[in-house]
Design an enzyme around this catalytic site. Structure first.
Site, PDB file in Angstrom:
ATOM      1  CG  HIS A  70       0.811  -2.022   7.036  1.00  0.00           C
ATOM      2  ND1 HIS A  70       1.715  -1.136   6.504  1.00  0.00           N
ATOM      3  CD2 HIS A  70       1.346  -2.470   8.196  1.00  0.00           C
ATOM      4  CE1 HIS A  70       2.760  -1.039   7.301  1.00  0.00           C
ATOM      5  NE2 HIS A  70       2.569  -1.850   8.337  1.00  0.00           N
TER       6      HIS A  70
ATOM      7  CB  SER B 247       2.981  -2.198  11.705  1.00  0.00           C
ATOM      8  OG  SER B 247       3.563  -2.556  10.480  1.00  0.00           O
TER       9      SER B 247
ATOM     10  CG  ASP C 267       0.819   0.025   3.424  1.00  0.00           C
ATOM     11  OD1 ASP C 267       1.418  -1.057   3.260  1.00  0.00           O
ATOM     12  OD2 ASP C 267       0.357   0.390   4.525  1.00  0.00           O
TER      13      ASP C 267
END
Length: 377
Positions: free
Chosen positions: A356, A130, A353
């Site tokens: 990312h 990702s 998170d």
């Protein structure tokens, strides 16, 4: 969503992408708080020229630029919600205004129309986890923002996403492949095969390939998508993950050497995207993670030093006989502890998170470096 690099020479060492034409930078800019933010100059090999062959794009500093960001996610209708920190409620905005300033040169401004013209009739594919998705989404938003009236198509079938501009016959694709090597179902369970790349059939006949893998190599427990590791003829319950990572990258490297025609396909490795889960890595003994971080680190080095996985990537890329370029994004990304979604990712839910990146944000700079590498020929 889980946590989820060609060259114009015939042989290379690790390639730190170098610009053929660049403009010398200014020495300072002001941030939103009005403080002077000085670029730090290091070894300038050709200070009086605009073609800085000796410019290392991985050395520099983050500076405030009022013209940033490069796009508005409100006008990028296909951006993943998990990356859209503004729409998920992030209140601070300085992270949107930071531009990477190499010490000895200046990155060219992204020209999306030039990009599409250069690659008319061509295909570009990001392959990885990702973090590749992060970079792919960034590039598609950058292209859409530069060509808002040009019709586009976005098709997703299984693990392959295809973003295309029919008027230019350009495809910018993302193939989700977290390990590059295969995971197969067997009678004993799911097996991570370090010597197998059957999934590489998708990579053939693509004009530009940008690979990435790392973050899933550290997962354990329920997030670990395999039960055993196959290393040659040996089946293991587990092994040193960095060793397994190097073995898998060597398998990928062998595929590149065997299958890639450098007159037709350019190959990049994205480099390692760092996380900021541990504040002590940048010298904050009281912080815990990227939570609440609103400023980039000011400096040329990261306290924790080089990323161990990046050292493995550099070693493997050096071993490849075919031209492969490393997008050296690790060190510059380490300085951006402020660039992650933190609470404002995963659809806006209040979980953390620090892996990312918000869009617009740091992956845009990765694509500027990729663009600089592509246009140098």
């Amino acid at each position: 969503m889980g946590c989820l690099g060609f060259s114009i020479t015939q042989s290379i060492d690790v390639v730190v992408v170098v610009l053929v034409f660049l403009f010398l930078s200014g020495s300072e800019a002001k941030n939103e708080e009005g403080h002077e933010h000085f670029n730090r100059l290091v070894t300038v090999t050709q200070p009086n020229t605009t073609t800085t062959k000796g410019c290392d794009l991985s050395e520099g500093n983050w500076v405030y630029d009022p013209s940033y960001p490069l796009y508005d996610t409100l006008k990028c209708p296909f951006v993943e919600k998990e990356f859209d920190c503004v729409q998920n409620g992030r209140p601070d905005k300085l992270y949107l205004k930071l531009r990477w300033q190499p010490s000895a040169c200046r990155l060219p401004r992204f020209d999306g129309r030039d990009f599409l013209w250069r690659f008319r009739g061509k295909s570009i594919m990001f392959v990885g986890d990702s973090l590749s998705l992060n970079q792919w989404q960034s590039l598609t938003c950058m292209l859409h923002a530069a060509n808002p009236l040009v019709q586009y198509k976005l098709v997703r079938v299984g693990d392959l996403s295809v973003f295309s501009f029919p008027a230019y016959n350009v495809k910018v694709m993302f193939s989700r492949n977290a390990f590059l090597v295969d995971i197969v179902g067997t009678s004993v369970g799911r097996v991570l095969e370090l010597n197998s790349v059957r999934g590489a059939t998708l990579w053939k006949n693509v004009d530009v390939l940008i690979f990435n893998t790392w973050h899933w190599w550290l997962h354990t427990g329920r997030k670990q998508p395999w039960d055993f590791i196959q290393d040659g003829q040996i089946l293991l319950k587990d092994m040193d993950r960095l060793v397994a990572y190097e073995k898998a990258l060597n398998t990928w490297a062998n595929w590149i050497d065997t299958n890639v025609d450098p007159t037709k396909t350019r190959v990049f490795f994205q480099g390692i995207s760092p996380d900021h889960n541990n504040a002590t890595e940048w010298g904050d003994m009281s912080g815990r993670s990227c939570a609440g971080q609103a400023k980039a680190l000011d400096g040329l080095s990261y306290r924790a030093g080089p990323h161990p996985a990046e050292l493995v990537v550099e070693k493997v890329v050096r071993s490849i006989s075919k031209p492969v370029s490393l997008l050296n994004v690790t060190a510059l990304s380490q300085l951006r502890k402020d660039g992650h979604p933190s609470f404002y990712g995963h659809g806006g839910h209040r979980d953390m998170d620090c892996s990312h990146w918000c869009l617009a944000g740091v992956p845009d700079t990765w694509n500027l470096i990729l663009y600089a590498a592509l246009i140098q020929t």
